[in-house]
Design a protein around this motif. Structure first.
Motif, short mmCIF file in Angstrom:
data_model
loop_
_atom_site.label_atom_id
_atom_site.label_comp_id
_atom_site.label_asym_id
_atom_site.label_seq_id
_atom_site.Cartn_x
_atom_site.Cartn_y
_atom_site.Cartn_z
N SER A 1 0.83 -1.20 0.00
CA SER A 1 0.00 0.00 0.00
C SER A 1 0.86 1.25 0.00
N GLY A 2 0.41 2.24 -0.75
CA GLY A 2 1.04 3.55 -0.73
C GLY A 2 0.28 4.47 0.20
N LYS A 3 0.75 5.70 0.32
CA LYS A 3 0.10 6.63 1.25
C LYS A 3 -1.32 7.00 0.82
N ASN A 4 -1.67 6.79 -0.45
CA ASN A 4 -3.02 7.12 -0.92
C ASN A 4 -3.90 5.90 -1.15
N THR A 5 -3.39 4.71 -0.83
CA THR A 5 -4.16 3.48 -1.06
C THR A 5 -5.30 3.37 -0.06
N LYS A 6 -6.47 3.08 -0.58
CA LYS A 6 -7.66 2.84 0.24
C LYS A 6 -7.88 1.32 0.26
N ILE A 7 -8.09 0.77 1.46
CA ILE A 7 -8.20 -0.68 1.61
C ILE A 7 -9.53 -1.02 2.25
N PHE A 8 -10.22 -2.00 1.67
CA PHE A 8 -11.52 -2.43 2.17
C PHE A 8 -11.53 -3.94 2.37
N PHE A 9 -11.86 -4.36 3.58
CA PHE A 9 -12.00 -5.77 3.91
C PHE A 9 -13.43 -6.03 4.36
N GLN A 10 -13.88 -7.25 4.09
CA GLN A 10 -15.16 -7.71 4.61
C GLN A 10 -14.95 -9.14 5.11
N PHE A 11 -15.44 -9.44 6.30
CA PHE A 11 -15.30 -10.78 6.87
C PHE A 11 -16.37 -10.97 7.94
N PRO A 12 -16.64 -12.23 8.34
CA PRO A 12 -17.65 -12.45 9.38
C PRO A 12 -17.27 -11.72 10.67
N SER A 13 -18.25 -11.09 11.27
CA SER A 13 -18.04 -10.31 12.49
C SER A 13 -18.28 -11.17 13.72
N LEU A 14 -17.29 -11.24 14.58
CA LEU A 14 -17.45 -11.98 15.83
C LEU A 14 -18.55 -11.35 16.68
N GLU A 15 -18.63 -10.01 16.68
CA GLU A 15 -19.68 -9.32 17.44
C GLU A 15 -21.06 -9.78 16.98
N SER A 16 -21.25 -9.86 15.67
CA SER A 16 -22.55 -10.26 15.13
C SER A 16 -22.86 -11.72 15.44
N LEU A 17 -21.85 -12.59 15.32
CA LEU A 17 -22.07 -14.00 15.63
C LEU A 17 -22.55 -14.18 17.07
N ILE A 18 -21.94 -13.43 17.98
CA ILE A 18 -22.30 -13.56 19.40
C ILE A 18 -23.64 -12.88 19.69
N SER A 19 -23.81 -11.64 19.26
CA SER A 19 -25.04 -10.91 19.60
C SER A 19 -26.28 -11.53 18.95
N ASN A 20 -26.12 -12.12 17.77
CA ASN A 20 -27.25 -12.76 17.09
C ASN A 20 -27.36 -14.25 17.40
N MET A 21 -26.43 -14.74 18.23
CA MET A 21 -26.36 -16.17 18.55
C MET A 21 -26.39 -17.02 17.29
N SER A 22 -25.59 -16.61 16.32
CA SER A 22 -25.55 -17.28 15.02
C SER A 22 -24.43 -18.32 14.96
N PHE A 23 -24.38 -19.17 15.94
CA PHE A 23 -23.30 -20.14 16.01
C PHE A 23 -23.39 -21.18 14.88
N ASP A 24 -24.54 -21.27 14.24
CA ASP A 24 -24.68 -22.16 13.09
C ASP A 24 -23.92 -21.63 11.88
N GLN A 25 -23.44 -20.40 11.97
CA GLN A 25 -22.67 -19.81 10.88
C GLN A 25 -21.16 -19.95 11.09
N ILE A 26 -20.77 -20.70 12.09
CA ILE A 26 -19.35 -20.99 12.29
C ILE A 26 -19.04 -22.20 11.41
N HIS A 27 -18.11 -22.01 10.48
CA HIS A 27 -17.79 -23.03 9.48
C HIS A 27 -16.41 -23.61 9.70
N HIS A 28 -16.24 -24.86 9.36
CA HIS A 28 -14.94 -25.52 9.53
C HIS A 28 -13.85 -24.91 8.66
#
Length: 172
Positions: free
Chosen positions: A101-128
């Motif tokens: 990355s350079g000083k002007n590079t914009k970076i975007f990541f998306q991934f499963p949120s641990l906060e959402s998994l816990i608050s929504n009790m979405s433990f069925d979305q934990i994958h091997h």
């Protein structure tokens, strides 16, 4: 679509010429940027060149095996959607993203949120096949260790409770 919209809402009027997508799979996101950009590269061990989208360069390797010098630091936008959770060593992965990355590079990541998994009790979305789960705080700790800073974030509860993060180098 939500991740694409999150990216665009944070880009504003930025001139984006060079985009690298890490974990590009079927090139879906790069194809959405196709009309308005000239230099597009998808990195993924299973990526295939699409003859209809000739401007998209593909690198059929794992990101950690790609020579950062070949990518360069002139990338305007780095995208990584739902890849980080599959990475064996997220520290090395994030360090490498920031190293290209350079000083002007914009970076975007998306991934499963641990906060959402816990608050929504979405433990069925934990994958091997998911080796890691991150909260905003745990991701930020890794990011700071290698010189990055969070600019903005949002949660997408409709897509596995995904955390979408916009970050840059701390010197940006």
């Amino acid at each position: 679509e939500d991740f694409f919209n999150f990216i665009n809402s944070n880009l504003g009027k930025s001139k984006i010429k060079k985009i690298v997508e890490v974990g590009s799979n079927d090139l879906y996101l790069l194809k959405k940027f196709y009309k308005s950009n000239r230099d597009l590269t998808g990195i993924d061990p299973v990526v295939k060149k699409d003859k209809q989208f000739k401007k998209i360069n593909v690198i059929k390797k794992f990101f950690n095996n790609v020579d950062g010098k070949k990518i360069g630091k002139d990338t305007d936008l780095i995208i990584c959607g739902h890849t980080l959770e599959h990475v064996e060593n997220p520290d090395i992965f994030i360090k490498k993203v920031l190293s290209i990355s350079g000083k002007n590079t914009k970076i975007f990541f998306q991934f499963p949120s641990l906060e959402s998994l816990i608050s929504n009790m979405s433990f069925d979305q934990i994958h091997h096949q998911h080796l890691n789960y991150f909260s905003l705080n745990s991701f930020n700790k890794i990011l700071k260790k290698y010189g990055g800073k969070v600019i903005n974030y949002d949660f997408n509860e409709f897509h596995y409770g995904a955390l979408m993060i916009y970050f840059t180098l701390n010197s940006s």
